[in-house]
Scaffold this active site. Structure first.
Site, PDB file in Angstrom:
ATOM      1  CD  GLN B 134     -75.883  -6.943 -20.856  1.00  0.00           C
ATOM      2  OE1 GLN B 134     -75.610  -7.975 -20.200  1.00  0.00           O
ATOM      3  NE2 GLN B 134     -77.124  -6.353 -21.755  1.00  0.00           N
ATOM      4  CB  SER B 137     -78.006 -13.228 -17.520  1.00  0.00           C
ATOM      5  OG  SER B 137     -78.468 -13.149 -19.665  1.00  0.00           O
ATOM      6  CB  SER B 169     -68.072 -10.598 -19.302  1.00  0.00           C
ATOM      7  OG  SER B 169     -68.749 -11.513 -20.334  1.00  0.00           O
ATOM      8  CD  GLU B 252     -75.601  -8.044 -28.582  1.00  0.00           C
ATOM      9  OE1 GLU B 252     -75.705  -8.480 -28.461  1.00  0.00           O
ATOM     10  OE2 GLU B 252     -74.157  -8.766 -27.773  1.00  0.00           O
ATOM     11  CD  GLU B 380     -81.218 -24.009 -29.234  1.00  0.00           C
ATOM     12  OE1 GLU B 380     -80.630 -23.339 -29.270  1.00  0.00           O
ATOM     13  OE2 GLU B 380     -80.878 -25.202 -30.110  1.00  0.00           O
TER      14      GLU B 380
END
Lengths: 374, 412
Positions: B134, B137, B169, B252, B380
């Site tokens: 995937q 990011s 990953s 997910e 967070e």
């Protein structure tokens, strides 16, 4: 897998919540009006309601005048009482007194006192502490001699209003024993204590030759007392959970409606993260409390570990939620008029009532060591 | 309240156990031994083992349990995935390389891909023949993943892609990747995105391992230098990439198994054999240590029992909600506390490597734990999710609303 309360139990919760709506101000009234006020306290509307609804006898067998439900039903009720800071001696009478009698009293004693409890005619309490420090076998001075009890116990939750007490005392052989003492007799005196949480009664009970009935076998007192505490812990965890959830609900409601810097304070991450931390602590407490409830209902050897974990988690969650609820409310939270301080008071009382958090952490690790060995 | 399966669940569990017992060897030691063993096994041999296992799993009907039968699945409720995962966790069943592909990428292909794509890609992925990664990011877009900069420019029937992805990953052994790219920098941040998939062996794609703070390399940077992707490999409409990405992230799957490192049981075993600061008594007899141990137990149980509550909800046919976020917050923070306490307990000597397998595991996990508080949503961001979606608190006022992506301040 069904790790949740049943449909019937959830209905009981909804019924209890609805029935308690008129008593939302009971704790405040007890705080300001003192014991015996109209809504809360002994002889009040809420106590009568608990009797009429069958809550006092929920887990008492039908042959003793109870409703004959299980401990899971008590857990459901406990959460609701915790949520509204019920100012009545329910926990002492039901979780401590009645449950202990069911565990170790003879049939005749049970028949008499359980029927009284179920009918709302008797308030009971559990008296172990003799002053500052943790209750332990070597520190018990109260003594049973020739069927009479001598010594004093302080503080005793609901000792101010109770009709009978289960007292941890030494017997003639030096072993410990739980004894049942009617409190309306010569040889018993009580001094009402002022405490951090005036919505719950406390007293020092003094015994000078009061007639006492031993419960259980000679030498069984400490073991019976510890098991009694485990049962109380599992149930009290639900009161703590209800209190913690009420704090979070209050804080969330306030954070949505209070504006500062041109926006609701709940839109600031400093507040969001604080409330998320409360939520996480409450979820941990809820999961551990559910397991405690399961173990209580099973009545097996898992209870010591499950009850200790439930209590550690619930004390942590309620303490955190109570103090951060004040903080979220800012200056308003520090006023007498806001209810925040009432939760601060109750959170601390419940966290120490049958042993402070550190005591239960130690009990938990001991139980873990035992389960590793066995 | 009980911990029993329904008759249907019990029957399924028995079938799963029979399959696993016939296919895999039982896990030798406690779960904490798994990670280092996996890290040390040569990657090629681990991958080969994983692919062989996945093919057997798919052929026996235990892959894609919740997927529709037309895509090779069984159309079962999520509770059955959880049950299979519980049983699988007892065995040495190497499934890690497929987690992202089957958990996130392929459900996106199924939801947005054309029929020929589904016929071509779903089955090989399910059998472990092809691995997917995937590519979301980026160096400048982590928590704020809609802020990605990798550009895709239309060129006839193709798109030309340049930019950089990070924390991917398995990029170096993946066959295909799900790529979120910016197709319109003049549009608002969330509006100018489009989703594609691509062959990871396309010209101009380069995966480089990231040297992590822990010293290991488990993730990659992926560079795109004028990579050509056919428009036919677009998933969803142009400019709809964010909606597609949300579907990917929602898919997910429920992470299966416990915490990813040493836990309270390991600390208890370690403390039984270690000395307290006085050098005489057992660490396990130290009262301060015991107080912490109780808290770690309560947190670990809170996670485990919380999953039972989720399973109960799944069993009733409810969907898992955002409250699942609390598991990672609990486990990551507990791991950080435990590993730190294990070192402290031995004073200065606590930093010495090579004392024992247990103490090395604590040291390695001490360095690895910070990553767990960041990967897959930082503490967070997860707390924001709890606050906004569970507690219903208002969203943050945003500084990036109504502004073209190209005009947003970047601090650069």
């Amino acid at each position: 897998m069904n790790f949740d309360f049943s449909e019937d139990q959830r209905q009981l919760r909804d019924t209890a919540r609805r029935a308690l709506v008129p008593f939302a101000g009971a704790a405040r009234e007890a705080l300001e009006g003192g014991p015996g006020s109209e809504l809360g306290g002994l002889g009040s509307g809420m106590w009568s309601l608990a009797g009429e609804m069958g809550w006092l006898g929920a887990a008492i067998p039908e042959r003793f005048g109870g409703v004959g439900l299980g401990r899971l039903e008590l857990c459901v009720l406990a959460e609701e009482f915790g949520r509204i800071l019920a100012p009545i001696p329910f926990s002492s009478t039901v979780y401590a007194f009645a449950e202990t009698l069911m565990a170790c009293a003879d049939e005749a004693t049970q028949a008499h006192w359980l029927a009284q409890v179920a009918a709302g005619k008797a308030i009971g309490c559990l008296a172990a502490s003799e002053g500052a420090g943790t209750v332990s076998p070597g520190r018990i001075e109260a003594a049973l001699r020739g069927g009479k009890l001598y010594g004093s116990k302080t503080p005793v939750a609901d000792g101010d209003s109770a009709h009978a007490a289960i007292v941890l005392a030494k017997d003639e052989s030096g072993g410990l024993r739980l004894v049942l003492v009617a409190l309306s007799q010569a040889g018993v005196s009580r001094k009402v204590l002022e405490t951090l949480d005036p919505t719950r009664g406390h007293a020092e009970l003094s015994f000078d030759g009061a007639a006492a009935t031993p419960l259980g076998a000679p030498g069984s007192g400490w073991g019976e007392y510890e098991r009694a505490c485990d049962r109380v812990a599992a149930l009290l965890a639900f009161e703590q959970l209800g209190g913690a959830q009420a704090c979070l609900d209050m804080a969330v409601g306030y954070a949505k409606s209070r504006y500062a810097f041109g926006r609701p304070i709940g839109s600031f991450q400093a507040i969001k993260h604080k409330l998320a931390d409360m939520y996480v602590a409450i979820e941990v407490a809820r999961s551990n409390a559910y397991y405690g409830a399961w173990a209580l209902e099973q009545g097996g050897r898992e209870l010591a570990q499950a009850a200790a974990a439930a209590r550690v988690a619930a004390s942590e969650a309620f303490t955190l939620a109570a103090k951060e609820n004040v903080q979220t409310h800012g200056g308003m939270g520090f006023t007498w008029a806001a209810d925040c301080h009432m939760f601060m008071r109750r959170a601390k009382l419940l966290a120490v009532q049958i042993g402070a958090p550190g005591v239960w952490r130690e009990k938990l690790v001991r139980a873990l060591e035992q389960s590793n060995q066995g | 309240m009980d911990f029993n399966d329904t008759p249907e669940e019990a029957a399924f569990r028995t079938q799963a156990q029979a399959f696993l017992a016939a296919t895999c060897s039982p896990k030798a030691a406690r779960k904490s031994a798994e990670r280092p063993a996996r890290m040390e096994e040569a990657q090629a041999s681990y991958l080969a083992r994983a692919k062989a296992y996945q093919a057997k799993k798919a052929d026996a009907g235990f892959a894609g349990l919740t997927w529709a039968p037309e895509h090779g699945g069984r159309g079962l409720a999520p509770i059955f995935s959880v049950i299979f995962g519980q049983e699988e966790a007892r065995f040495d069943a190497p499934g890690a390389p497929f987690t992202i592909g089957l958990g996130m990428c392929l459900p996106t292909v199924i939801a947005f891909g054309a029929q020929p794509h589904k016929e071509r890609y779903v089955r090989p992925a399910l059998r472990g023949e092809e691995i997917w990664c995937q590519l979301f990011s980026e160096p400048a877009a982590g928590s704020d993943v809609a802020g990605i900069k990798t550009r895709a420019v239309r060129d006839g029937d193709n798109w030309r892609v340049s930019g950089q992805k990070v924390w991917t990953s398995g990029a170096h052994y993946s066959d295909f990747g799900l790529l979120l790219a910016r197709t319109d920098p003049g549009a608002h941040k969330h509006k100018g995105l489009t989703m594609f998939f691509l062959d990871m062996r396309s010209k101009g794609v380069e995966a480089r391992p990231i040297h992590q703070a822990s010293g290991e390399s488990e993730f990659n940077e992926v560079f795109f230098d004028d990579v050509v992707i056919p428009d036919a490999q677009r998933l969803g409409d142009i400019g709809q990439g964010w909606s597609v990405a949300l579907v990917t992230l929602m898919n997910e799957r429920l992470a299966v198994g416990g915490s990813p490192g040493p836990d309270y049981q390991d600390m208890m075993a370690f403390a039984a054999g270690a000395l307290a600061a006085d050098g005489k008594t057992s660490l396990l007899a130290d009262s301060a240590f015991r107080q912490s141990l109780a808290d770690w137990y309560v947190s670990a149980e809170g996670y485990k029992l919380g999953r039972f509550r989720t399973m109960t909800a799944l069993s009733r046919g409810q969907a898992p909600g955002p409250e699942a976020s609390i598991g990672k917050i609990l486990n990551a923070n507990r791991l950080q506390e435990i590993t730190s306490a294990a070192i402290d307990a031995q004073d200065h000597y606590g930093v010495v490597m090579g004392q024992s397998a247990a103490s090395d595991l604590f040291l390695r996990s001490y360095l690895w734990a910070p990553g767990l508080r960041i990967a897959g949503g930082t503490d967070e961001i997860l707390k924001n999710i709890i606050a906004e979606r569970v507690l219903g608190l208002p969203a943050d006022p945003r500084a990036d609303k109504g502004i073209a992506f190209k005009d947003l301040p970047t601090g650069a």
